[in-house]
Scaffold this motif. Structure first.
Motif, mmCIF file in Angstrom:
data_model
loop_
_atom_site.group_PDB
_atom_site.id
_atom_site.type_symbol
_atom_site.label_atom_id
_atom_site.label_comp_id
_atom_site.label_asym_id
_atom_site.label_seq_id
_atom_site.Cartn_x
_atom_site.Cartn_y
_atom_site.Cartn_z
ATOM 1 N N LYS A 183 -34.447 3.698 12.215
ATOM 2 C CA LYS A 183 -35.914 3.580 12.228
ATOM 3 C C LYS A 183 -36.418 2.879 13.493
ATOM 4 C CE LYS A 183 -36.136 3.312 7.206
ATOM 5 N NZ LYS A 183 -36.245 2.378 6.081
ATOM 6 N N TRP A 184 -35.497 2.375 14.316
ATOM 7 C CA TRP A 184 -35.899 1.658 15.534
ATOM 8 C C TRP A 184 -36.481 2.636 16.551
ATOM 9 C CZ3 TRP A 184 -32.367 -2.839 17.480
ATOM 10 C CH2 TRP A 184 -32.084 -3.704 16.403
ATOM 11 N N LYS A 185 -37.409 2.149 17.337
ATOM 12 C CA LYS A 185 -37.991 2.966 18.401
ATOM 13 C C LYS A 185 -36.898 3.341 19.411
ATOM 14 C CE LYS A 185 -41.534 2.673 22.004
ATOM 15 N NZ LYS A 185 -42.465 3.746 21.745
ATOM 16 N N ASN A 186 -36.775 4.627 19.696
ATOM 17 C CA ASN A 186 -35.797 5.148 20.668
ATOM 18 C C ASN A 186 -34.358 4.746 20.360
ATOM 19 O OD1 ASN A 186 -38.436 4.465 22.663
ATOM 20 N ND2 ASN A 186 -37.583 6.515 22.782
ATOM 21 N N TYR A 187 -33.980 4.705 19.093
ATOM 22 C CA TYR A 187 -32.619 4.264 18.747
ATOM 23 C C TYR A 187 -31.560 5.186 19.381
ATOM 24 C CZ TYR A 187 -31.717 7.889 15.242
ATOM 25 O OH TYR A 187 -31.476 9.091 14.631
ATOM 26 N N GLU A 188 -31.873 6.476 19.546
ATOM 27 C CA GLU A 188 -30.895 7.398 20.151
ATOM 28 C C GLU A 188 -30.615 6.991 21.595
ATOM 29 O OE1 GLU A 188 -33.933 8.384 19.034
ATOM 30 O OE2 GLU A 188 -33.769 10.170 17.769
ATOM 31 N N LEU A 189 -31.664 6.597 22.293
ATOM 32 C CA LEU A 189 -31.533 6.176 23.698
ATOM 33 C C LEU A 189 -30.730 4.875 23.791
ATOM 34 C CD1 LEU A 189 -32.531 7.266 26.387
ATOM 35 C CD2 LEU A 189 -34.518 5.775 26.198
ATOM 36 N N ILE A 190 -30.962 3.973 22.841
ATOM 37 C CA ILE A 190 -30.206 2.715 22.809
ATOM 38 C C ILE A 190 -28.717 3.046 22.672
ATOM 39 C CG2 ILE A 190 -29.717 0.604 21.493
ATOM 40 C CD1 ILE A 190 -32.723 0.509 20.767
ATOM 41 N N LEU A 191 -28.385 3.934 21.720
ATOM 42 C CA LEU A 191 -26.976 4.283 21.467
ATOM 43 C C LEU A 191 -26.351 5.045 22.625
ATOM 44 C CD1 LEU A 191 -26.415 5.328 17.757
ATOM 45 C CD2 LEU A 191 -25.275 3.533 19.066
ATOM 46 N N GLU A 192 -27.174 5.797 23.322
ATOM 47 C CA GLU A 192 -26.663 6.564 24.454
ATOM 48 C C GLU A 192 -26.198 5.640 25.580
ATOM 49 O OE1 GLU A 192 -28.938 9.583 27.255
ATOM 50 O OE2 GLU A 192 -29.273 10.056 25.113
ATOM 51 N N ASN A 193 -26.924 4.519 25.758
ATOM 52 C CA ASN A 193 -26.689 3.640 26.909
ATOM 53 C C ASN A 193 -26.055 2.292 26.610
ATOM 54 O OD1 ASN A 193 -27.962 5.354 28.974
ATOM 55 N ND2 ASN A 193 -29.785 5.044 27.717
ATOM 56 N N HIS A 194 -25.920 1.952 25.313
ATOM 57 C CA HIS A 194 -25.439 0.610 24.966
ATOM 58 C C HIS A 194 -24.502 0.653 23.767
ATOM 59 C CE1 HIS A 194 -28.519 -1.038 27.645
ATOM 60 N NE2 HIS A 194 -29.301 -0.113 27.139
ATOM 61 N N HIS A 195 -23.585 -0.299 23.741
ATOM 62 C CA HIS A 195 -22.710 -0.463 22.582
ATOM 63 C C HIS A 195 -23.381 -1.414 21.596
ATOM 64 C CE1 HIS A 195 -18.984 1.506 24.052
ATOM 65 N NE2 HIS A 195 -19.601 1.317 25.216
ATOM 66 N N ILE A 196 -22.976 -1.318 20.340
ATOM 67 C CA ILE A 196 -23.494 -2.217 19.306
ATOM 68 C C ILE A 196 -22.308 -2.857 18.601
ATOM 69 C CG2 ILE A 196 -24.808 -2.370 17.150
ATOM 70 C CD1 ILE A 196 -26.504 -0.052 18.137
ATOM 71 N N TYR A 197 -22.351 -4.175 18.519
ATOM 72 C CA TYR A 197 -21.312 -4.944 17.831
ATOM 73 C C TYR A 197 -21.913 -5.443 16.516
ATOM 74 C CZ TYR A 197 -18.732 -4.730 22.183
ATOM 75 O OH TYR A 197 -18.055 -4.276 23.280
ATOM 76 N N VAL A 198 -21.259 -5.072 15.414
ATOM 77 C CA VAL A 198 -21.812 -5.340 14.091
ATOM 78 C C VAL A 198 -20.955 -6.383 13.371
ATOM 79 C CG1 VAL A 198 -22.416 -4.274 11.873
ATOM 80 C CG2 VAL A 198 -22.658 -2.958 13.998
ATOM 81 N N TYR A 199 -21.633 -7.379 12.792
ATOM 82 C CA TYR A 199 -20.915 -8.378 11.992
ATOM 83 C C TYR A 199 -21.245 -8.156 10.519
ATOM 84 C CZ TYR A 199 -25.370 -10.961 12.350
ATOM 85 O OH TYR A 199 -26.689 -11.319 12.329
ATOM 86 N N PRO A 200 -20.294 -8.500 9.628
ATOM 87 C CA PRO A 200 -20.507 -8.245 8.200
ATOM 88 C C PRO A 200 -21.528 -9.181 7.575
ATOM 89 C CG PRO A 200 -18.415 -9.375 8.546
ATOM 90 C CD PRO A 200 -18.992 -9.122 9.910
ATOM 91 N N ARG A 201 -22.185 -8.688 6.542
ATOM 92 C CA ARG A 201 -23.113 -9.489 5.731
ATOM 93 C C ARG A 201 -22.684 -9.331 4.280
ATOM 94 N NH1 ARG A 201 -27.490 -11.642 9.040
ATOM 95 N NH2 ARG A 201 -28.430 -12.202 7.069
ATOM 96 N N LEU A 202 -22.999 -10.304 3.453
ATOM 97 C CA LEU A 202 -22.724 -10.161 2.024
ATOM 98 C C LEU A 202 -23.601 -9.041 1.498
ATOM 99 C CD1 LEU A 202 -22.480 -13.616 0.221
ATOM 100 C CD2 LEU A 202 -20.697 -11.953 0.644
ATOM 101 N N SER A 203 -22.987 -8.092 0.812
ATOM 102 C CA SER A 203 -23.773 -6.993 0.251
ATOM 103 C C SER A 203 -23.000 -6.428 -0.930
ATOM 104 C CB SER A 203 -24.013 -5.915 1.309
ATOM 105 O OG SER A 203 -22.778 -5.351 1.708
ATOM 106 N N ASN A 204 -23.565 -5.443 -1.550
ATOM 107 C CA ASN A 204 -22.887 -4.824 -2.696
ATOM 108 C C ASN A 204 -21.946 -3.725 -2.193
ATOM 109 O OD1 ASN A 204 -24.686 -6.427 -3.986
ATOM 110 N ND2 ASN A 204 -26.130 -4.794 -4.454
ATOM 111 N N GLY A 205 -20.903 -4.115 -1.514
ATOM 112 C CA GLY A 205 -19.938 -3.142 -1.004
ATOM 113 C C GLY A 205 -20.482 -2.413 0.213
ATOM 114 N N HIS A 206 -19.663 -1.559 0.786
ATOM 115 C CA HIS A 206 -20.039 -0.840 2.004
ATOM 116 C C HIS A 206 -21.039 0.261 1.679
ATOM 117 C CE1 HIS A 206 -19.721 0.913 5.965
ATOM 118 N NE2 HIS A 206 -19.527 2.087 5.400
#
Length: 192
Positions: free
Chosen positions: A114-137
């Motif tokens: 839902k982010w503005k221009n998320y495709e462009l962000i992914l095209e040019n940048h890596h994303i490092y994701v950290y876990p959060r407590l949630s109801n499973g994956h």
């Protein structure tokens, strides 16, 4: 140089933020983490949000003893309201030799489409994701994307809201904050 951008209001910055950032820089190929303090949105009334420079001061105090962690006020001078894509474009122009990546929690990845221009962000940048407590994956469209890296950082269930409420209630929250930040909050009587 590879820079991970960790965006937040940091109102206040707490040990959870530092643990995640430090884990990211020590257990990935990132060279530094920049804590990007997001400015107060002038259109939003939020009395509990401290002034931009007070929050930047806390991030400075929290990170000053860690060479790989840096405060950043880069968004303070960008037009508001601002989008992450604008910040990334600005930083890339200002530092063409750096490679900028985003750091986000799993919860943010779920709404990343839902982010503005998320495709462009992914095209040019890596994303490092950290876990959060949630109801499973929860499956996302980004599960096997080559530019998204899941880092097995400690799960930190500590929030700035909890800390602000505890201060208001007169509770001792000193162990939850970096020492320099706690001293500053105490001196300034913030959140009381």
């Amino acid at each position: 140089m590879k820079i991970g951008l960790y965006f937040g209001s940091f109102n206040p910055i707490h040990i959870g933020h530092l643990v995640i950032a430090n884990h990211m820089v020590e257990h990935s190929d990132l060279d530094q983490i920049w804590f990007v303090v997001t400015p107060h949105n002038p259109f939003k009334k939020k009395s509990s949000l401290l002034d931009n420079y007070q929050r930047l001061e806390m991030v400075y105090r929290a990170t000053k003893d860690y060479a790989k962690l840096q405060p950043s006020d880069i968004e303070f001078n960008l037009p508001q309201p601002n989008y992450t894509i604008n910040t990334l474009v600005y930083l890339q122009e200002k530092h063409p030799d750096y490679e900028f990546s985003l750091i986000m929690g799993e919860d943010n990845l779920k709404s990343f489409h839902k982010w503005k221009n998320y495709e462009l962000i992914l095209e040019n940048h890596h994303i490092y994701v950290y876990p959060r407590l949630s109801n499973g994956h929860v499956e996302t469209q980004f599960d096997n994307h080559k530019k998204i890296h899941h880092i097995d950082a400690p799960i930190m269930e500590l929030s700035s809201t909890f800390i602000r409420n505890a201060i208001k209630a007169g509770k001792n929250i000193q162990p939850m904050l970096p020492q320099h930040v706690w001293q500053y909050l105490d001196e300034m009587n913030f959140y009381k």
